[in-house]
Design an enzyme around this catalytic site. Structure first.
Site, mmCIF file in Angstrom:
data_model
loop_
_atom_site.group_PDB
_atom_site.id
_atom_site.type_symbol
_atom_site.label_atom_id
_atom_site.label_comp_id
_atom_site.label_asym_id
_atom_site.label_seq_id
_atom_site.Cartn_x
_atom_site.Cartn_y
_atom_site.Cartn_z
ATOM 1 N N GLN A 54 3.626 -6.163 3.192
ATOM 2 C CA GLN A 54 3.670 -7.540 3.688
ATOM 3 C C GLN A 54 4.857 -7.735 4.629
ATOM 4 O O GLN A 54 5.659 -8.647 4.467
ATOM 5 C CB GLN A 54 3.716 -8.538 2.525
ATOM 6 C CG GLN A 54 2.494 -8.406 1.622
ATOM 7 C CD GLN A 54 2.386 -9.526 0.615
ATOM 8 O OE1 GLN A 54 3.048 -9.512 -0.405
ATOM 9 N NE2 GLN A 54 1.565 -10.499 0.903
ATOM 10 N N HIS A 55 4.930 -6.800 5.563
ATOM 11 C CA HIS A 55 5.978 -6.928 6.570
ATOM 12 C C HIS A 55 5.612 -6.116 7.804
ATOM 13 O O HIS A 55 4.692 -5.289 7.777
ATOM 14 C CB HIS A 55 7.334 -6.476 6.023
ATOM 15 C CG HIS A 55 7.343 -5.149 5.329
ATOM 16 N ND1 HIS A 55 6.982 -3.985 5.966
ATOM 17 C CD2 HIS A 55 7.653 -4.804 4.062
ATOM 18 C CE1 HIS A 55 7.090 -2.982 5.119
ATOM 19 N NE2 HIS A 55 7.477 -3.451 3.945
ATOM 20 N N ALA A 56 6.354 -6.371 8.875
ATOM 21 C CA ALA A 56 6.275 -5.547 10.091
ATOM 22 C C ALA A 56 7.696 -5.056 10.372
ATOM 23 O O ALA A 56 8.671 -5.633 9.877
ATOM 24 C CB ALA A 56 5.755 -6.366 11.264
#
Ligand code: TYD
Length: 144
Positions: A54-56
């Site tokens: 749940q990240h970039a």
């Protein structure tokens, strides 16, 4: 125009050196994967209903390998495109470039997800808010 981030995502097949003693898979930085490995970590014991990632990442490229068990990864480009990959073979990895949003989920009980990273850990290069990610992608596109 620069290649779209989503098109850089790809499965990698590593050579399996199997004999009657079992399997051996070799993953060399800069050879089998498109970067030098600066960091490695692995994820296990995640429940089936857990969503990780749940990240970039602004700077880090990753390769994910389910060395045992299986999991899935959903990749999003922040422009409405997404792709889901099943990771279920120890000799197969997925390459994730910078600036794609990723969710890892559907972990089998025996899942061990090995992650190879191109950079040392730096919390400031993680984008953990999806809205912020979409705005950053829009900004990148406007600057092209
Ligand atoms: P997190 O980014 O939530 O893991 P994932 O993306 O796999 O779901 O990381 C969990 C915690 O571990 C968080 O507090 C940051 C820390 N961490 C490090 O200190 N170094 C690392 O290399 C990683 C991946 C995480």
């Amino acid at each position: 125009m620069e290649q779209h981030n989503m098109n850089k995502v790809r499965m990698l097949e590593f050579a399996e050196h199997g004999d009657d003693r079992g399997h051996l898979v070799i993953v060399e930085g800069g050879i089998d994967i498109p970067f030098e490995i600066k960091r490695t970590f692995y994820i296990y014991g995640s429940k089936t209903d857990v969503v990780r990632g749940q990240h970039a990442n602004k700077k880090t490229q990753f390769v994910l390998i389910n060395v045992a068990g299986k999991s899935k990864v959903r990749v999003r480009d922040g422009e409405g495109n997404e792709a889901i990959y099943c990771l279920n073979r120890p000799h197969t990895g997925i390459y994730l470039p910078t600036m794609v949003w990723k969710d890892m989920y559907d972990f089998s009980e025996d899942s061990v997800l090995l992650v190879l990273a191109s950079e040392h850990y730096d919390a400031t290069e993680y984008i953990r808010d999806y809205g912020e990610f979409v705005r950053a992608i829009k900004g990148e596109n406007e600057n092209e």
